[in-house]
Scaffold this motif. Structure first.
Motif, mmCIF file in Angstrom:
data_model
loop_
_atom_site.group_PDB
_atom_site.id
_atom_site.type_symbol
_atom_site.label_atom_id
_atom_site.label_comp_id
_atom_site.label_asym_id
_atom_site.label_seq_id
_atom_site.Cartn_x
_atom_site.Cartn_y
_atom_site.Cartn_z
ATOM 1 N N PHE A 92 -3.227 -5.376 -5.538
ATOM 2 C CA PHE A 92 -3.394 -4.125 -6.268
ATOM 3 C C PHE A 92 -3.590 -4.356 -7.763
ATOM 4 C CE2 PHE A 92 -1.715 -2.644 -2.325
ATOM 5 C CZ PHE A 92 -2.380 -1.451 -2.127
ATOM 6 N N TYR A 106 2.468 1.552 -3.380
ATOM 7 C CA TYR A 106 1.454 1.995 -4.339
ATOM 8 C C TYR A 106 1.226 3.501 -4.207
ATOM 9 C CZ TYR A 106 -2.888 2.546 -6.871
ATOM 10 O OH TYR A 106 -3.856 2.982 -7.749
ATOM 11 N N SER A 138 0.836 -1.214 0.000
ATOM 12 C CA SER A 138 0.000 0.000 0.000
ATOM 13 C C SER A 138 0.862 1.252 0.000
ATOM 14 C CB SER A 138 -0.924 0.018 1.226
ATOM 15 O OG SER A 138 -1.775 -1.084 1.228
#
Length: 178
Positions: A134, A39, A36
């Protein structure tokens, strides 16, 4: 620690089997948090496109070198098995003190150099899970391989080391004793 390393250490008699689930859950949560963060950073670039794979592991058309499922499976099993074997040897009670991080780190570098062109390198199911969440689609469909192969390889590495060493270390509160 990686989920595969946790399983391999248990197979090698160095980790209590009952502690595998909480460790693996924590490792996967950590990997998802890390993915995360990556990303959030990567998506700050105008050219970022998660559809390009986000370093997800893959086989066939999603392998960096277009390697087959069988080739990728073998690469992940063998690399993880060797990684576990090195970990078991470097952390054995009779191993020279202070060299384990060097041996383990250099082994991991070599594993990555050899297997990034084949699978983008897993040997760590948690690392594979984070980016796959993702990317979705193909990355999630192929994720099974990057759990199964490293877990098999790690268990083999732990069992083979334990068998060849002839005297596995005992457990003391989840750590090895000399």
């Amino acid at each position: 620690m990686y989920p595969a390393v946790t399983v391999g250490l248990a197979a090698g008699g160095r980790f209590p089997a009952g502690q595998i689930p909480p460790y693996v859950i924590a490792q996967v949560v950590g990997a998802v948090v890390a993915a995360s963060l990556l990303y959030a950073i990567a998506s700050g670039a105008a050219s970022f496109d998660v559809a390009k794979g986000f370093a997800s592991n893959g086989y066939g058309s999603h392998s960096p070198g277009q390697y087959s499922l069988i080739a990728c499976f073998l690469m992940e099993v063998v690399m993880t098995m060797m990684f576990l074997f090195i970990i078991m040897g470097a952390t054995h009670g009779n191993a020279p003190a202070g060299f384990a991080p060097l041996a383990i780190g250099l082994t991991l570098v070599m594993i990555h150099l050899a297997s990034i062109p084949v699978t983008n390198t897993s040997v760590n199911p948690a690392r594979s899970t984070g980016p796959a969440l993702f990317v979705g689609g193909w990355a999630l469909a192929q994720l099974w391989l990057f759990w199964v192969a490293p877990l098999i390889g790690a268990a083999l590495g732990g069992v083979i080391y334990r068998w060849l060493s002839g005297q596995p270390d005992g457990l003391v509160a989840g750590r090895t004793q000399a």
